[in-house]
Design an enzyme around this catalytic site. Sequence first.
Site, PDB file in Angstrom:
ATOM      1  N   GLU A 110       0.794  -1.164  -0.148  1.00 22.79           N
ATOM      2  CA  GLU A 110      -0.063  -0.039  -0.021  1.00 22.79           C
ATOM      3  C   GLU A 110       0.761   1.206  -0.129  1.00 22.79           C
ATOM      4  O   GLU A 110       0.611   2.312  -0.735  1.00 22.79           O
ATOM      5  CB  GLU A 110      -0.955  -0.098   1.234  1.00 22.79           C
ATOM      6  CG  GLU A 110      -1.951  -0.964   1.048  1.00 22.79           C
ATOM      7  CD  GLU A 110      -2.767  -1.265   2.554  1.00 22.79           C
ATOM      8  OE1 GLU A 110      -2.232  -1.734   3.552  1.00 22.79           O
ATOM      9  OE2 GLU A 110      -3.995  -1.161   2.273  1.00 22.79           O
ATOM     10  N   GLU A 159      -3.334  -9.661   4.027  1.00 25.47           N
ATOM     11  CA  GLU A 159      -3.992  -9.408   5.227  1.00 25.47           C
ATOM     12  C   GLU A 159      -5.152 -10.540   5.665  1.00 25.47           C
ATOM     13  O   GLU A 159      -5.397 -10.877   6.437  1.00 25.47           O
ATOM     14  CB  GLU A 159      -4.588  -8.170   5.305  1.00 25.47           C
ATOM     15  CG  GLU A 159      -3.785  -6.607   5.138  1.00 25.47           C
ATOM     16  CD  GLU A 159      -3.061  -6.441   3.944  1.00 25.47           C
ATOM     17  OE1 GLU A 159      -3.341  -7.086   3.142  1.00 25.47           O
ATOM     18  OE2 GLU A 159      -2.534  -5.360   4.042  1.00 25.47           O
TER      19      GLU A 159
HETATM   20  C1  HXC Z   1       5.912  -7.666  12.435  1.00 24.48           C
HETATM   21  C2  HXC Z   1       7.304  -8.934  11.244  1.00 24.48           C
HETATM   22  C3  HXC Z   1       6.484  -8.662   9.935  1.00 24.48           C
HETATM   23  C4  HXC Z   1       5.232  -7.685  10.364  1.00 24.48           C
HETATM   24  C5  HXC Z   1       8.127  -9.840   9.266  1.00 24.48           C
HETATM   25  N1  HXC Z   1       8.429  -9.574  10.661  1.00 24.48           N
HETATM   26  N2  HXC Z   1       7.068  -9.190   8.862  1.00 24.48           N
HETATM   27  N3  HXC Z   1       7.090  -8.244  12.262  1.00 24.48           N
HETATM   28  N4  HXC Z   1       5.272  -7.319  11.399  1.00 24.48           N
HETATM   29  N5  HXC Z   1       4.665  -7.472   9.380  1.00 24.48           N
HETATM   30  C6  HXC Z   1       9.310 -10.172  11.370  1.00 24.48           C
HETATM   31  C7  HXC Z   1       9.437 -11.616  11.826  1.00 24.48           C
HETATM   32  O1  HXC Z   1       8.378 -11.803  12.956  1.00 24.48           O
HETATM   33  C8  HXC Z   1      10.634 -11.884  12.143  1.00 24.48           C
HETATM   34  O2  HXC Z   1      11.093 -11.699  13.348  1.00 24.48           O
HETATM   35  C9  HXC Z   1      11.586 -10.986  11.243  1.00 24.48           C
HETATM   36  O3  HXC Z   1      10.627 -10.003  10.805  1.00 24.48           O
HETATM   37  C10 HXC Z   1      12.123 -12.050  10.037  1.00 24.48           C
HETATM   38  O4  HXC Z   1      10.853 -12.214   9.138  1.00 24.48           O
HETATM   39  P1  HXC Z   1      10.639 -13.968   9.124  1.00 24.48           P
HETATM   40  O5  HXC Z   1       9.307 -14.506   9.029  1.00 24.48           O
HETATM   41  O6  HXC Z   1      11.631 -14.937   9.917  1.00 24.48           O
HETATM   42  O7  HXC Z   1      11.169 -13.973   7.607  1.00 24.48           O
HETATM   43  P2  HXC Z   1      10.896 -15.130   6.342  1.00 24.48           P
HETATM   44  O8  HXC Z   1      10.770 -16.479   6.809  1.00 24.48           O
HETATM   45  O9  HXC Z   1      12.055 -14.673   5.441  1.00 24.48           O
HETATM   46  O10 HXC Z   1       9.484 -14.492   5.756  1.00 24.48           O
HETATM   47  C11 HXC Z   1       9.152 -13.219   5.260  1.00 24.48           C
HETATM   48  C12 HXC Z   1       7.903 -13.046   5.202  1.00 24.48           C
HETATM   49  C13 HXC Z   1       7.120 -13.307   6.589  1.00 24.48           C
HETATM   50  C14 HXC Z   1       7.098 -14.035   4.332  1.00 24.48           C
HETATM   51  C15 HXC Z   1       7.669 -11.798   4.555  1.00 24.48           C
HETATM   52  O11 HXC Z   1       7.838 -12.373   7.479  1.00 24.48           O
HETATM   53  C16 HXC Z   1       5.635 -12.651   6.688  1.00 24.48           C
HETATM   54  O12 HXC Z   1       4.767 -13.317   6.224  1.00 24.48           O
HETATM   55  N6  HXC Z   1       5.652 -11.521   7.108  1.00 24.48           N
HETATM   56  C17 HXC Z   1       4.116 -10.928   7.342  1.00 24.48           C
HETATM   57  C18 HXC Z   1       3.688 -10.125   6.211  1.00 24.48           C
HETATM   58  C19 HXC Z   1       2.249  -9.849   6.433  1.00 24.48           C
HETATM   59  O13 HXC Z   1       1.318 -10.630   6.721  1.00 24.48           O
HETATM   60  N7  HXC Z   1       2.169  -8.702   6.233  1.00 24.48           N
HETATM   61  C20 HXC Z   1       0.739  -8.112   6.361  1.00 24.48           C
HETATM   62  C21 HXC Z   1       0.558  -7.230   7.592  1.00 24.48           C
HETATM   63  S1  HXC Z   1      -0.975  -6.684   7.867  1.00 24.48           S
HETATM   64  P3  HXC Z   1      11.830 -12.514  14.224  1.00 24.48           P
HETATM   65  O14 HXC Z   1      11.781 -11.703  15.771  1.00 24.48           O
HETATM   66  O15 HXC Z   1      11.144 -13.734  14.479  1.00 24.48           O
HETATM   67  O16 HXC Z   1      13.212 -12.585  13.784  1.00 24.48           O
HETATM   68  C22 HXC Z   1      -0.883  -5.104   7.005  1.00 24.48           C
HETATM   69  C23 HXC Z   1      -2.122  -4.472   7.287  1.00 24.48           C
HETATM   70  C24 HXC Z   1      -2.180  -2.964   6.576  1.00 24.48           C
HETATM   71  O17 HXC Z   1      -0.032  -4.874   6.697  1.00 24.48           O
HETATM   72  C25 HXC Z   1      -2.860  -2.114   7.273  1.00 24.48           C
HETATM   73  C26 HXC Z   1      -2.408  -0.462   6.780  1.00 24.48           C
HETATM   74  C27 HXC Z   1      -1.210   0.029   7.632  1.00 24.48           C
END
Ligand code: HXC
Length: 257
Positions: free
Chosen positions: A111, A131
């Site tokens: 976004e 999401e």
């Molecule tokens: C908090 C996050 C994060 C997030 C990653 N991390 N994404 N922390 N919020 N959105 C953190 C992980 O917890 C981890 O911390 C570190 O970053 C590295 O991530 P990994 O998962 O270990 O890496 P990898 O296995 O390579 O996977 C990468 C990934 C995955 C596929 C991107 O991290 C993931 O699915 N992230 C979430 C993506 C997501 O759902 N985004 C949408 C969020 S909701 P540690 O401490 O374990 O090392 C949203 C709503 C928007 O955006 C509303 C408007 C603002």
Amino acid sequence: RAYQHLLVDLSDRVAIIRLNRPEVLNALNLALVDELVDTLERLDRDDAVRCIVLTGNERAFAAGADIMEMAEAGVVEMKRRNQFRVWDRIRWITKPIIAAVNGYALGGGCELAMACDLIIAGENARFGQPEVNLGVMPGAGGTQRLTRLVGKARALEILLTGDPITAEEAYRIGLVNRVVPTEACLDEALRLARRIAEKPPMAVRLIKEAVYKALDTTLQDGMEYERNCFYLLFATEDKAEGMRAFLEKRRPSFKGR
Ligand code: HXC
């Protein structure tokens, strides 16, 4: 100036903002977004800046809103935070913002890229709106901007599956301007930004305004808006300079007045 979650540089009238929470893939917590939007507004007021490049690192542009910050929040808390009030201010930045995207641009990260004016993607970029997998949906334009950019069918597929798309696919559907090798992504964005920085700033500004008006209004109203912007530019020194330079067969020098 000290930043908590950003790195900011200026060269050749181009400001570069790097999101800087690499340990969490640049997850967008409230403090980061506040700092980012304050910085965009400050750069927008700064006459030394003509174009802004926003980037992350090679692994992530931003992996979304910070899930840690949302996990325990209820609806009253989310309403109280009123976080999208801050996001909405990005819409009113007058200077062009180019996103240089490598790695993950997911959820709020996607976004944020779409809130920029142009997107240069590295080959390893991945865009998505995951999401739905968290039991929620986009809140910062994912259903609105994505639909306008790529159409209903593609938007719904991205939003309902939550599956990320590759940089090539993002290019094919018109989400990004171009795809370049990952290591060339920032340089390519900077090259484009420097070209735009040489243009007359007031014309650049009104072109941006008129294009966003096009996304928001009828064709007839948009045409009228365009025409008024066009006439307005005839009051600028840069218009006189641009046309004089053409007739004198020399390069124009634009001042932003
Ligand atoms: C908090 C996050 C994060 C997030 C990653 N991390 N994404 N922390 N919020 N959105 C953190 C992980 O917890 C981890 O911390 C570190 O970053 C590295 O991530 P990994 O998962 O270990 O890496 P990898 O296995 O390579 O996977 C990468 C990934 C995955 C596929 C991107 O991290 C993931 O699915 N992230 C979430 C993506 C997501 O759902 N985004 C949408 C969020 S909701 P540690 O401490 O374990 O090392 C949203 C709503 C928007 O955006 C509303 C408007 C603002």
